[in-house]
Design a protein around this motif. Sequence first.
Motif, mmCIF file in Angstrom:
data_model
loop_
_atom_site.group_PDB
_atom_site.id
_atom_site.type_symbol
_atom_site.label_atom_id
_atom_site.label_comp_id
_atom_site.label_asym_id
_atom_site.label_seq_id
_atom_site.Cartn_x
_atom_site.Cartn_y
_atom_site.Cartn_z
ATOM 1 N N LYS A 256 0.860 -1.190 0.000
ATOM 2 C CA LYS A 256 0.000 0.000 0.000
ATOM 3 C C LYS A 256 0.894 1.237 0.000
ATOM 4 N N ASP A 257 1.550 1.478 -1.146
ATOM 5 C CA ASP A 257 2.540 2.550 -1.229
ATOM 6 C C ASP A 257 2.194 3.613 -2.261
ATOM 7 N N GLU A 258 1.027 3.494 -2.879
ATOM 8 C CA GLU A 258 0.646 4.448 -3.916
ATOM 9 C C GLU A 258 0.341 5.829 -3.326
ATOM 10 N N ILE A 259 0.680 6.850 -4.078
ATOM 11 C CA ILE A 259 0.341 8.239 -3.740
ATOM 12 C C ILE A 259 -0.742 8.666 -4.725
ATOM 13 N N PRO A 260 -2.004 8.701 -4.305
ATOM 14 C CA PRO A 260 -3.092 8.954 -5.269
ATOM 15 C C PRO A 260 -2.954 10.287 -6.011
ATOM 16 N N PHE A 261 -2.743 11.389 -5.283
ATOM 17 C CA PHE A 261 -2.639 12.703 -5.914
ATOM 18 C C PHE A 261 -1.362 13.374 -5.434
ATOM 19 N N PHE A 262 -0.572 13.871 -6.388
ATOM 20 C CA PHE A 262 0.685 14.531 -6.060
ATOM 21 C C PHE A 262 0.878 15.727 -6.985
ATOM 22 N N VAL A 263 1.774 16.620 -6.608
ATOM 23 C CA VAL A 263 2.130 17.760 -7.458
ATOM 24 C C VAL A 263 3.608 18.084 -7.236
ATOM 25 N N ARG A 264 4.203 18.769 -8.206
ATOM 26 C CA ARG A 264 5.578 19.267 -8.046
ATOM 27 C C ARG A 264 5.585 20.581 -7.288
ATOM 28 N N ASP A 265 4.789 21.528 -7.748
ATOM 29 C CA ASP A 265 4.643 22.820 -7.072
ATOM 30 C C ASP A 265 3.480 22.680 -6.096
ATOM 31 N N TRP A 266 3.749 22.872 -4.802
ATOM 32 C CA TRP A 266 2.705 22.596 -3.823
ATOM 33 C C TRP A 266 1.428 23.386 -4.093
ATOM 34 N N GLU A 267 1.589 24.557 -4.710
ATOM 35 C CA GLU A 267 0.408 25.390 -4.971
ATOM 36 C C GLU A 267 -0.598 24.703 -5.889
ATOM 37 N N GLU A 268 -0.124 23.724 -6.673
ATOM 38 C CA GLU A 268 -1.039 23.045 -7.588
ATOM 39 C C GLU A 268 -2.077 22.209 -6.849
#
Length: 523
Positions: free
Chosen positions: A209-221
């Motif tokens: 259980k290691d998936e990251i469902p939602f991610f971004v490079r720029d935190w503001e996104e």
Amino acid sequence: MRTLKLAAAAILGTTALTAPAFAQDIDLPIVDEPLELTIHMHWARAQGYGPGGDTSKIYPVEEVAREKTNIHLIDKTSGRNSTDQSEAMNLLLATGNLPDIVGGAKIKQPVNEFGPQGAFQPLNDLVDEHAPNIKAWFDEHPDIWKAIQAYDGNVYYIPYLPDGKYARAWFVRQDWLDALGLEQPDNVEELYDVLVAFRDNDPNGNGEKDEIPFFVRDWEEVLRLLNLWDARSTGADVYHQFYIKDGKVVHPYAQEAYRDGLANIADWYEEGLIDAEIFTRGSSARDYLLGENLGGMTHDWFASTSGYNIALADKVEGFNFIPFLPPKSVSGNRIEENRRIPMKPDGWAISFSNEHPVETIKYFDYWFSEEGALLANFGVEGKTWDMVDGEPIYKDSVLNSGQPVNSQMYLEGAQVYRGYPQDYRYEWQWTRDSARKGIELYDTHDLLVEQFLGVAFNEDEQTIFDKYYPSIETYMLERQQAWILGTGDVKEDWDDYMAALNKMGYEDVLEVMNSAYERQYGG
């Protein structure tokens, strides 16, 4: 690998792009004898007017421009030891010794503030009388002319003018959806269900259980999720900006829809649907999470994000990361908040000490002519590109060099933040097919929202804004991150938050913003 033939066929075959129209070419050379003009050119890619900021060398584009116009730009950039454009500009202004041309990033505010005080020359009459190509462009875009005016009604800088409509998009691991038998989410409820499935149902198939469902490079996104609850995260193509609501300037972080949207983002973060390292992982997030087959969804640039389908094809079996339509909000609205702004606060201006304003505005006009615009966008013809059936097509050596095309252009002296009209045909040639399909998909819907192009303050308004707003924005962002991370509850804290904003001068800031907005755009 792409070839010149394929690139030419792609650009010539698309109906999405058209060649820009130009008023007329100018008489060249501009002057009979070489004329040297000094320039401050400070921007993210170079702190100085030379390849990579190396002012001992001359851009290939500059060499051609000198040959064509007989005007030679000589570097006199301040703040070369700093990558902060505003800091460099402040240093330049403090010297009081301005070069002939002041250019680069983020010059709009200081130029429009100090232009009416005599630091820069007004360009209105110069454009009307000596710059037919610039005049023609702005005659077709009168709203942009208004947007770049200072509070006295004069224009003091010629901006860098981006081309194209779409910038970022929603991307999803289609291979993960297929593995779990799911459809692309169409609304906020379906989006939630997909993220939960990514978290719980092992779409990468490694038994962990290691998936990251939602991610971004720029935190503001991550704040784009606010749109799903009919809130805004910004009003322009940069973060945390004011926007227009019911004909008035407001800030997105002082609206009740923002309160409700942020509460939901905080809940999703607590549930593990959003990357736990959203504020710390940084620009490597996309490389790492996709490369390790851990990331499921993001909001990022069309062109660069689509490239991972090729880059990771041999590393992640079946990897398929593609754009999908923005999910509908809780009220059924579907928007893409991020778009290319039609004008930037970047470009160049003529300083008060310039003794050759007519020659300089003619030089500026050269970059709006067909010849100059091609040079500014694509580099030197025959070196980086060729004209194929009337279309500028990059050489195979550029497209297949292994280096980003834009990075190559920066070193050539193309795509530099001078005042010029960008040509989207430059980017389309190195945009992957999956991104092109995504752009075409987005273009079939009415997704884009209008952008707030900013205002020009008079001296009193600028004083009030500078007095109050920096601390207000700092407070807004501090509370925003705290609420997302679970320190406090935005709904419970809301009344105290709004009271604090008003005590810090928020209403005074709104008053000067709207006063300037009405003056600039009201009639």
